[in-house]
Design a protein around this motif. Structure first.
Motif, PDB file in Angstrom:
ATOM      1  N   UNK A  23      -2.756  47.130  35.840  1.00  0.00           N
ATOM      2  CA  UNK A  23      -3.637  47.971  36.652  1.00  0.00           C
ATOM      3  C   UNK A  23      -4.550  47.114  37.518  1.00  0.00           C
ATOM      4  N   UNK A  24      -5.148  46.089  36.915  1.00  0.00           N
ATOM      5  CA  UNK A  24      -6.036  45.193  37.688  1.00  0.00           C
ATOM      6  C   UNK A  24      -5.291  44.514  38.816  1.00  0.00           C
ATOM      7  N   UNK A  25      -4.058  44.110  38.531  1.00  0.00           N
ATOM      8  CA  UNK A  25      -3.264  43.437  39.551  1.00  0.00           C
ATOM      9  C   UNK A  25      -2.921  44.392  40.692  1.00  0.00           C
ATOM     10  N   UNK A  26      -2.651  45.648  40.355  1.00  0.00           N
ATOM     11  CA  UNK A  26      -2.319  46.646  41.375  1.00  0.00           C
ATOM     12  C   UNK A  26      -3.549  47.026  42.200  1.00  0.00           C
ATOM     13  N   UNK A  27      -4.716  46.970  41.575  1.00  0.00           N
ATOM     14  CA  UNK A  27      -5.972  47.342  42.235  1.00  0.00           C
ATOM     15  C   UNK A  27      -6.470  46.157  43.068  1.00  0.00           C
ATOM     16  N   UNK A  28      -5.805  45.930  44.202  1.00  0.00           N
ATOM     17  CA  UNK A  28      -6.048  44.737  45.030  1.00  0.00           C
ATOM     18  C   UNK A  28      -7.504  44.584  45.463  1.00  0.00           C
ATOM     19  N   UNK A  29      -8.173  45.690  45.801  1.00  0.00           N
ATOM     20  CA  UNK A  29      -9.546  45.592  46.295  1.00  0.00           C
ATOM     21  C   UNK A  29     -10.581  45.756  45.181  1.00  0.00           C
ATOM     22  N   UNK A  30     -10.125  45.831  43.929  1.00  0.00           N
ATOM     23  CA  UNK A  30     -10.991  45.878  42.737  1.00  0.00           C
ATOM     24  C   UNK A  30     -12.015  47.019  42.782  1.00  0.00           C
ATOM     25  N   UNK A  31     -11.583  48.180  43.302  1.00  0.00           N
ATOM     26  CA  UNK A  31     -12.500  49.329  43.327  1.00  0.00           C
ATOM     27  C   UNK A  31     -12.327  50.251  42.120  1.00  0.00           C
ATOM     28  N   UNK A  32     -11.467  49.860  41.177  1.00  0.00           N
ATOM     29  CA  UNK A  32     -11.305  50.635  39.946  1.00  0.00           C
ATOM     30  C   UNK A  32     -10.247  51.716  40.011  1.00  0.00           C
ATOM     31  N   UNK A  36      -2.552  54.674  47.420  1.00  0.00           N
ATOM     32  CA  UNK A  36      -1.123  54.692  47.722  1.00  0.00           C
ATOM     33  C   UNK A  36      -0.631  53.361  48.286  1.00  0.00           C
ATOM     34  N   UNK A  37      -1.418  52.731  49.160  1.00  0.00           N
ATOM     35  CA  UNK A  37      -0.997  51.446  49.736  1.00  0.00           C
ATOM     36  C   UNK A  37      -0.860  50.379  48.651  1.00  0.00           C
ATOM     37  N   UNK A  38      -1.799  50.360  47.723  1.00  0.00           N
ATOM     38  CA  UNK A  38      -1.728  49.402  46.605  1.00  0.00           C
ATOM     39  C   UNK A  38      -0.506  49.709  45.730  1.00  0.00           C
ATOM     40  N   UNK A  39      -0.259  50.985  45.493  1.00  0.00           N
ATOM     41  CA  UNK A  39       0.891  51.400  44.688  1.00  0.00           C
ATOM     42  C   UNK A  39       2.199  50.983  45.360  1.00  0.00           C
ATOM     43  N   UNK A  40       2.264  51.162  46.690  1.00  0.00           N
ATOM     44  CA  UNK A  40       3.460  50.753  47.438  1.00  0.00           C
ATOM     45  C   UNK A  40       3.727  49.257  47.253  1.00  0.00           C
TER      46      UNK A  40
END
Length: 117
Positions: A23-32, A36-40
């Protein structure tokens, strides 16, 4: 919050740690949350690892399935629920292989933050 606690109690601590790294790795901007862009981006990495191509409709469908409240973001509780559903639908072995494959593309920084090398 009660539902979050029940979900977390049902998952083993080690599995939650692994999922937290993903989850942390997917949350590129670290907003918690994962948008969709991060998921892509996560799905693109996964595609590179497993050789399976996901089209836009598949990726959007998976995102919507995980975004239970329709907010346009996946929070950690939704992420855990999506993992549970994946296990239920695919079986534990296939779901674990999926997570392992995703984890292999996770940043060393996020692995180190949780003591995993």
């Amino acid at each position: 919050a009660g539902q979050d606690m029940q979900i977390q109690q049902q998952l083993q601590t080690e599995e939650i740690d692994t999922l937290e790294i993903l989850f942390r790795d997917a949350d590129c901007n670290a907003d918690g949350v994962v948008d969709f862009d991060e998921f892509k981006k996560v799905m693109e990495k996964l595609s590179e690892k497993n050789g399976k191509r996901y089209n836009f409709l598949q990726v959007r469908g998976l995102f919507r399935m995980a975004d239970l409240d329709g907010s346009g973001y996946i929070d950690f509780a939704e992420f855990l629920l999506a993992q549970r559903r994946m296990k239920k639908n695919w079986g534990t072995a296939k779901a674990a292989a999926f997570v392992t494959m995703a984890l292999s593309s996770t940043s060393a920084k996020n692995k180190a933050s949780l003591g995993i090398t």
